[in-house]
Design an enzyme around this catalytic site. Structure first.
Site, short mmCIF file in Angstrom:
data_model
loop_
_atom_site.label_atom_id
_atom_site.label_comp_id
_atom_site.label_asym_id
_atom_site.label_seq_id
_atom_site.Cartn_x
_atom_site.Cartn_y
_atom_site.Cartn_z
N HIS A 141 35.54 48.68 43.18
CA HIS A 141 34.18 48.29 43.57
C HIS A 141 34.14 46.82 43.97
O HIS A 141 33.64 46.46 45.04
CB HIS A 141 33.21 48.55 42.41
CG HIS A 141 31.79 48.22 42.73
ND1 HIS A 141 30.90 49.16 43.21
CD2 HIS A 141 31.10 47.05 42.64
CE1 HIS A 141 29.73 48.59 43.40
NE2 HIS A 141 29.81 47.30 43.07
N GLU A 142 34.69 45.97 43.10
CA GLU A 142 34.68 44.53 43.39
C GLU A 142 35.61 44.19 44.55
O GLU A 142 35.36 43.24 45.30
CB GLU A 142 35.07 43.75 42.13
CG GLU A 142 34.16 43.97 40.94
CD GLU A 142 32.70 43.72 41.23
OE1 GLU A 142 32.39 42.92 42.14
OE2 GLU A 142 31.84 44.34 40.56
N HIS A 163 33.63 44.34 47.74
CA HIS A 163 32.86 43.11 47.95
C HIS A 163 33.79 41.98 48.41
O HIS A 163 33.46 41.24 49.34
CB HIS A 163 32.17 42.68 46.65
CG HIS A 163 31.08 43.60 46.20
ND1 HIS A 163 30.13 44.12 47.05
CD2 HIS A 163 30.78 44.10 44.96
CE1 HIS A 163 29.28 44.87 46.36
NE2 HIS A 163 29.66 44.88 45.09
#
Length: 419
Positions: A18-19, A22
């Site tokens: 998920h990170e 980003h």
């Protein structure tokens, strides 16, 4: 201990990807990433590479990518500040020392009159002889305070300087990478175990069940319910679960012959959710065809996205309550049970959790990725951003509400599993 390791690996992988989404899209947009963190709280491990600090933190309940220009990221040099600077070979400031008492070679001291470390990149003031000085600041300059160095962030490297599209894509990339991770996990399972056909074939009929009472037998292939064709076990299961207490007419194929039987699913209530069961078990036949692994991964990802959205819809319409939700404790206990069935089951569970994490983060709620995307939508429509202080307050309230929700679901989990 094995459960704890399995939980950390599964949940850590979901947070990492998920990170990573980003992070990658922030870098592509030219945004400075100050920290890539897995976990919250005190730092356990840290490594600085380039302009980014990579950390693992104590509480494995999430993570974050800290980008330049967010929160209280910048340092303002107010008039009257006493500081020291070091210049590089181009006569630009490369180090700015705050609270510096020790004299170093080539260090220049001054009192600040005016400074801009974001757009103009300069410092003006008076030197030790009270003469006016003006220094240009390098784009890669660092502020040094109490031995800690922090790179300055020119405005064009800050999150807020980018277009709405780039900022939105940077935020959306987190949930997107959760869907991508789930897709790849399902593809790996398809290569490894073969691709399930999902034919609605009954493996075993449970004793004293509605299915047995109606005459259903092991090996029956369900072809239709109430005249509607059934092509997969998922369709069969959904219809049964959605019709507790309602008589359904099943058509089954057995040894080349077609039989019709009426079965009324019994009502079952778990975690305050009522659904139907007829008392049969299922084990999908598999097809060992590696070429089908990729479409299988896509189909499973889409299927689970639809299923989780359906369950969310049931929550919104009140078909089940907040008591049915699970938090970290519930996920931990579920991981403990899944891990008993082996690595493949754990991978499948991780894929479903990854999709769930992606969808939850896209909900248009303050403090979540979806809430931030909602503000970007307002900005695109209005032609100007929402006031940062007002947006920050909305997200702060959202964080508080999410913390309250987390406490409630965690307490429900504790009561459910330990009392």
């Amino acid at each position: 201990m094995e459960t704890a390791i399995a939980f950390i690996i599964v949940f850590g992988s979901l947070v990492f990807f998920h990170e990573l989404g980003h992070f990658i899209f922030a870098k592509r947009a030219g945004i400075m990433v100050r920290e890539f963190a897995i976990g919250f709280g005190p730092k356990i491990l840290g490594l600085t590479k380039g302009e980014t600090l990579y950390t693992i933190r104590l509480l494995p309940l999430g993570g974050y990518v800290r980008m330049a220009g967010e929160d209280l990221d910048s340092v303002e040099l107010q008039p009257g500040f006493r500081l020291a600077v070091l210049l590089n070979k181009d006569e630009k400031v490369e180090k700015i020392y705050l609270n510096q008492n020790k004299q170093l070679p080539d260090m220049l001291f001054l009192e600040v009159e005016k400074a801009d470390l974001e757009k103009g990149l300069y410092i003006e003031g008076y030197d030790e002889d009270d003469r006016p000085v003006r220094y240009r600041v390098s784009r890669n300059a660092a502020i040094v305070e109490n031995g800690k160095e922090t790179l300055i962030a020119p405005y064009d490297r800050q999150f807020g300087s980018k277009s709405v599209g780039k900022r939105a894509m940077t935020i959306f990339a987190g949930p997107l990478f959760n869907f991508i991770l789930a897709f790849f996990l399902f593809v790996i399972l398809g290569f490894w175990q073969g691709v399930p056909t999902f034919e609605p074939v009954i493996k075993e009929v449970t004793d004293n069940s509605p299915a047995m009472a109606a005459g259903m037998e092991n090996g029956d292939l369900v072809t239709a319910i109430d005249g509607e064709p059934i092509e997969s076990w998922q369709e069969l299961s959904a219809i049964i679960q959605e019709n507790p207490g309602k008589k359904l007419t099943f058509e089954v194929l057995r040894n080349g012959d077609t039989f019709t039987m009426d079965i009324t699913p019994k009502e079952v209530t778990q975690k305050k959710v009522t659904f139907g069961q007829i008392g049969v078990t299922y084990e999908s036949p598999v097809e060992e065809n590696p070429w089908k692994a990729i479409p299988y991964g896509a189909e499973q990802t889409i299927t689970w996205i639809k299923e989780i959205l359906r369950l969310l819809g049931m929550l919104v319409t009140g078909q089940f309550t907040i008591d049915a939700l699970s938090g970290p404790v519930g996920i931990y206990k579920a991981t403990e049970e899944v891990a008993k069935w082996g690595v493949a089951s754990l991978m499948n569970w991780a894929a479903v959790l990854s999709i769930n994490l992606g969808i939850m983060n896209l909900l248009p709620l303050p403090a979540l990725d979806g809430g931030r995307l909602l503000f970007f939508g307002f900005e695109a429509v209005r032609g100007k951003p929402v006031d940062r202080q007002k947006e920050g307050m909305v997200h702060f309230v959202g964080i508080m509400l999410l913390m309250v929700l987390m406490i409630i679901v965690t307490w429900n989990d504790i009561q459910r599993f330990f009392f």
